[in-house]
Design a protein around this motif. Structure first.
Motif, PDB file in Angstrom:
ATOM      1  N   ALA A  15      38.843 -17.254  -0.494  1.00 18.31           N
ATOM      2  CA  ALA A  15      38.616 -15.895  -0.010  1.00 18.31           C
ATOM      3  C   ALA A  15      39.876 -15.047  -0.189  1.00 18.31           C
ATOM      4  O   ALA A  15      40.959 -15.466   0.214  1.00 18.31           O
ATOM      5  N   GLU A  16      39.715 -13.879  -0.800  1.00 19.08           N
ATOM      6  CA  GLU A  16      40.837 -12.980  -1.059  1.00 19.08           C
ATOM      7  C   GLU A  16      40.472 -11.558  -0.632  1.00 19.08           C
ATOM      8  O   GLU A  16      40.205 -10.686  -1.462  1.00 19.08           O
ATOM      9  N   PRO A  17      40.438 -11.302   0.683  1.00 20.45           N
ATOM     10  CA  PRO A  17      39.970  -9.993   1.165  1.00 20.45           C
ATOM     11  C   PRO A  17      40.861  -8.821   0.775  1.00 20.45           C
ATOM     12  O   PRO A  17      40.401  -7.670   0.814  1.00 20.45           O
ATOM     13  N   TYR A  18      42.127  -9.078   0.416  1.00 21.42           N
ATOM     14  CA  TYR A  18      43.044  -7.991   0.087  1.00 21.42           C
ATOM     15  C   TYR A  18      43.328  -7.898  -1.411  1.00 21.42           C
ATOM     16  O   TYR A  18      44.181  -7.121  -1.832  1.00 21.42           O
ATOM     17  N   LEU A  19      42.620  -8.693  -2.204  1.00 18.67           N
ATOM     18  CA  LEU A  19      42.911  -8.755  -3.631  1.00 18.67           C
ATOM     19  C   LEU A  19      42.750  -7.408  -4.318  1.00 18.67           C
ATOM     20  O   LEU A  19      43.631  -6.975  -5.081  1.00 18.67           O
ATOM     21  N   ALA A  20      41.641  -6.727  -4.075  1.00 18.00           N
ATOM     22  CA  ALA A  20      41.402  -5.437  -4.738  1.00 18.00           C
ATOM     23  C   ALA A  20      42.468  -4.421  -4.343  1.00 18.00           C
ATOM     24  O   ALA A  20      42.947  -3.649  -5.192  1.00 18.00           O
ATOM     25  N   GLU A  21      42.859  -4.420  -3.067  1.00 21.34           N
ATOM     26  CA  GLU A  21      43.899  -3.497  -2.618  1.00 21.34           C
ATOM     27  C   GLU A  21      45.237  -3.834  -3.256  1.00 21.34           C
ATOM     28  O   GLU A  21      46.004  -2.939  -3.642  1.00 21.34           O
ATOM     29  N   CYS A  22      45.526  -5.113  -3.375  1.00 18.03           N
ATOM     30  CA  CYS A  22      46.761  -5.553  -4.023  1.00 18.03           C
ATOM     31  C   CYS A  22      46.823  -5.059  -5.469  1.00 18.03           C
ATOM     32  O   CYS A  22      47.815  -4.452  -5.892  1.00 18.03           O
ATOM     33  N   ILE A  23      45.763  -5.321  -6.238  1.00 24.48           N
ATOM     34  CA  ILE A  23      45.730  -4.926  -7.647  1.00 24.48           C
ATOM     35  C   ILE A  23      45.843  -3.413  -7.786  1.00 24.48           C
ATOM     36  O   ILE A  23      46.592  -2.896  -8.639  1.00 24.48           O
ATOM     37  N   SER A  24      45.128  -2.680  -6.940  1.00 23.84           N
ATOM     38  CA  SER A  24      45.186  -1.215  -7.000  1.00 23.84           C
ATOM     39  C   SER A  24      46.592  -0.704  -6.740  1.00 23.84           C
ATOM     40  O   SER A  24      47.055   0.246  -7.390  1.00 23.84           O
ATOM     41  N   SER A  25      47.290  -1.322  -5.787  1.00 26.19           N
ATOM     42  CA  SER A  25      48.644  -0.867  -5.462  1.00 26.19           C
ATOM     43  C   SER A  25      49.605  -1.118  -6.614  1.00 26.19           C
ATOM     44  O   SER A  25      50.487  -0.301  -6.900  1.00 26.19           O
ATOM     45  N   VAL A  26      49.436  -2.240  -7.311  1.00 24.53           N
ATOM     46  CA  VAL A  26      50.296  -2.529  -8.463  1.00 24.53           C
ATOM     47  C   VAL A  26      50.030  -1.529  -9.587  1.00 24.53           C
ATOM     48  O   VAL A  26      50.959  -1.005 -10.213  1.00 24.53           O
ATOM     49  N   LEU A  27      48.769  -1.243  -9.853  1.00 23.89           N
ATOM     50  CA  LEU A  27      48.413  -0.303 -10.909  1.00 23.89           C
ATOM     51  C   LEU A  27      48.888   1.113 -10.603  1.00 23.89           C
ATOM     52  O   LEU A  27      49.078   1.919 -11.526  1.00 23.89           O
ATOM     53  N   LEU A  38      45.603 -11.639 -13.779  1.00 25.70           N
ATOM     54  CA  LEU A  38      44.976 -12.145 -12.558  1.00 25.70           C
ATOM     55  C   LEU A  38      44.471 -13.553 -12.846  1.00 25.70           C
ATOM     56  O   LEU A  38      43.591 -13.751 -13.682  1.00 25.70           O
ATOM     57  N   VAL A  39      45.069 -14.532 -12.170  1.00 26.83           N
ATOM     58  CA  VAL A  39      44.731 -15.934 -12.400  1.00 26.83           C
ATOM     59  C   VAL A  39      43.726 -16.376 -11.340  1.00 26.83           C
ATOM     60  O   VAL A  39      44.036 -16.402 -10.146  1.00 26.83           O
ATOM     61  N   ASP A  40      42.529 -16.723 -11.796  1.00 25.93           N
ATOM     62  CA  ASP A  40      41.467 -17.166 -10.891  1.00 25.93           C
ATOM     63  C   ASP A  40      41.577 -18.674 -10.697  1.00 25.93           C
ATOM     64  O   ASP A  40      41.126 -19.462 -11.525  1.00 25.93           O
ATOM     65  N   ASN A  41      42.171 -19.056  -9.573  1.00 23.79           N
ATOM     66  CA  ASN A  41      42.327 -20.481  -9.238  1.00 23.79           C
ATOM     67  C   ASN A  41      41.137 -21.024  -8.462  1.00 23.79           C
ATOM     68  O   ASN A  41      41.202 -22.115  -7.917  1.00 23.79           O
ATOM     69  N   GLY A  42      40.055 -20.235  -8.423  1.00 24.75           N
ATOM     70  CA  GLY A  42      38.875 -20.644  -7.667  1.00 24.75           C
ATOM     71  C   GLY A  42      38.592 -19.647  -6.568  1.00 24.75           C
ATOM     72  O   GLY A  42      38.392 -20.029  -5.407  1.00 24.75           O
ATOM     73  N   CYS A  43      38.562 -18.371  -6.945  1.00 18.68           N
ATOM     74  CA  CYS A  43      38.378 -17.282  -5.975  1.00 18.68           C
ATOM     75  C   CYS A  43      36.899 -17.056  -5.699  1.00 18.68           C
ATOM     76  O   CYS A  43      36.030 -17.333  -6.542  1.00 18.68           O
ATOM     77  N   GLU A  44      36.608 -16.561  -4.499  1.00 18.01           N
ATOM     78  CA  GLU A  44      35.242 -16.155  -4.175  1.00 18.01           C
ATOM     79  C   GLU A  44      34.786 -15.077  -5.157  1.00 18.01           C
ATOM     80  O   GLU A  44      35.487 -14.090  -5.371  1.00 18.01           O
ATOM     81  N   ALA A  50      35.251  -7.253  -6.591  1.00 17.60           N
ATOM     82  CA  ALA A  50      35.721  -6.046  -5.916  1.00 17.60           C
ATOM     83  C   ALA A  50      36.896  -5.396  -6.640  1.00 17.60           C
ATOM     84  O   ALA A  50      37.240  -4.238  -6.363  1.00 17.60           O
ATOM     85  N   VAL A  51      37.528  -6.108  -7.567  1.00 14.38           N
ATOM     86  CA  VAL A  51      38.646  -5.556  -8.330  1.00 14.38           C
ATOM     87  C   VAL A  51      38.091  -4.597  -9.374  1.00 14.38           C
ATOM     88  O   VAL A  51      37.283  -4.982 -10.230  1.00 14.38           O
ATOM     89  N   ALA A  52      38.509  -3.346  -9.312  1.00 14.25           N
ATOM     90  CA  ALA A  52      38.006  -2.329 -10.230  1.00 14.25           C
ATOM     91  C   ALA A  52      38.447  -2.640 -11.659  1.00 14.25           C
ATOM     92  O   ALA A  52      39.600  -3.024 -11.885  1.00 14.25           O
ATOM     93  N   PRO A  53      37.554  -2.506 -12.634  1.00 14.41           N
ATOM     94  CA  PRO A  53      37.919  -2.769 -14.036  1.00 14.41           C
ATOM     95  C   PRO A  53      39.043  -1.839 -14.492  1.00 14.41           C
ATOM     96  O   PRO A  53      39.063  -0.654 -14.154  1.00 14.41           O
ATOM     97  N   ASP A  54      39.966  -2.390 -15.247  1.00 12.13           N
ATOM     98  CA  ASP A  54      41.080  -1.610 -15.774  1.00 12.13           C
ATOM     99  C   ASP A  54      41.622  -2.347 -16.999  1.00 12.13           C
ATOM    100  O   ASP A  54      41.796  -3.568 -16.962  1.00 12.13           O
TER     101      ASP A  54
END
Length: 337
Positions: A15-27, A38-44, A50-54
């Motif tokens: 579970a990564e509830p803050y993932l989309a916010e994290c990626i958006s802040s970096v971008l 973004l390395v998917d080690n077995g994410c929900e 929820a991560v916006a395409p970019d």
């Protein structure tokens, strides 16, 4: 002038509830040309979706959980940027954080450069402003729960992997992380190795990463922490240092083993020893590599180690008693290392 190119590796696991916010802040970072792996080690799946395409974000799916060490190594391999940055999936960066880290990391006499890791709750207090490293290999989040009063970059013994940047040439020189660590203390090893090359790890207090930090202590985590602590000490500490510190290391090992059994993770402590024995060939090869690469004398880089346990991390009463012994021992031993 072209903007500095900054590659960012973010790992996602369960579970990564803050993932989309994290990626958006970096971008949203200012004054840098940013790329993310973004390395998917077995994410929900829902958290990944929820991560916006970019176009600046590439998804890497190893198919297995590669851990923090292995996942970061895989992510960096996909980058061709001037700087590489590791950012935890539950960290949110300010727009100027990466540019401030670039300004410090670009100095040729500096090693890994970390952001000031701030707690999301209580807001603004420090989660880590550099991680102290003890004589026996223990490490913890420095200045936890304290306000930040510094404004200028300062040296730290261990740069936290929650948000850390290196020049790509330095990452390549160090060879990244040792995959065998899997998780925990790989960032400590990297920082100490850099110190031994004469390149201090640093913290930039005005470069802020807000961390949705949740403290956890479970048997698997304790297994990795203890196993990796022993691997760190046996590969990084010189033969002379191991002899000088042997009584201290032995007493610590006995006490930690007793604590492990009393706390319900004694089996995991023992399996750490078993792992080290079964992988003794890797440990021996790693030791040869790390001992050969040292540039600075042990008296210099080991001067960064502390004999003091943090009362906040280890308990006020135990730390008070232990620190009297550790300080007295180190006062003599440091002259012999």
């Amino acid at each position: 002038m072209s903007l500095p190119s900054v590659g960012v590796v973010v790992l996602a696991w369960r579970a990564e509830p803050y993932l989309a916010e994290c990626i958006s802040s970096v971008l949203a970072s200012n004054d840098v040309d940013v790329r993310i792996v973004l390395v998917d080690n077995g994410c929900e799946p829902d958290d990944l979706a929820a991560v916006a395409p970019d176009d600046r974000v590439s998804l890497l799916t190893p198919g297995v959980n590669t851990g923090f060490a292995g996942g970061c190594n895989l992510g960096v391999e996909k980058l061709d940027t001037d700087f590489v940055t590791l950012v935890n999936s539950d960290c949110v960066l300010r727009p100027d954080t990466l540019a401030l880290l670039v300004a410090e990391a670009s100095r040729p006499d500096v090693g890994p450069v970390m952001a000031s890791i701030r707690l999301a709750e209580p807001a603004g207090l420090i989660n880590s402003a550099g991680n102290p490293v003890h004589l026996v290999g223990l490490s913890w989040a420095g200045d936890m729960n304290r306000p930040e009063t510094r404004t200028e970059p300062f040296d730290v013994t261990g740069a936290s992997g929650a948000c850390v940047m290196l020049r790509r040439d330095l990452w390549d020189r160090l060879g990244g992380f040792d995959d065998a660590y899997f998780a925990y203390l790989e960032d400590t090893e990297l920082s100490l190795r850099s110190w031994r090359l004469g390149l201090p790890a640093r913290c930039v207090p005005q470069a802020v990463a807000t961390h949705y930090y949740e403290f956890s202590r479970n048997s698997h985590k304790m297994h990795l922490l203890e196993r990796n602590r022993l691997m760190l000490v046996t590969t990084m500490w010189s033969g002379r240092a191991l002899v000088v510190l042997a009584p201290l290391l032995l007493v610590t090992e006995l006490l930690l083993t007793g604590y492990a059994f009393a706390s319900g993770w004694g089996k995991q402590k023992l399996t750490g020893w078993v792992w080290l024995w079964r992988h003794r060939g890797h440990v021996a090869a790693r030791r040869r590599q790390l001992q050969a690469e040292r540039v600075r004398p042990d008296t210099e880089w080991m001067g960064r180690l502390t004999p003091n346990l943090d009362p906040q991390a280890f308990g006020a009463a135990p730390a008070k008693v232990a620190n009297v012994f550790f300080r007295a021992y180190w006062a003599v031993a440091r002259r012999l290392v």
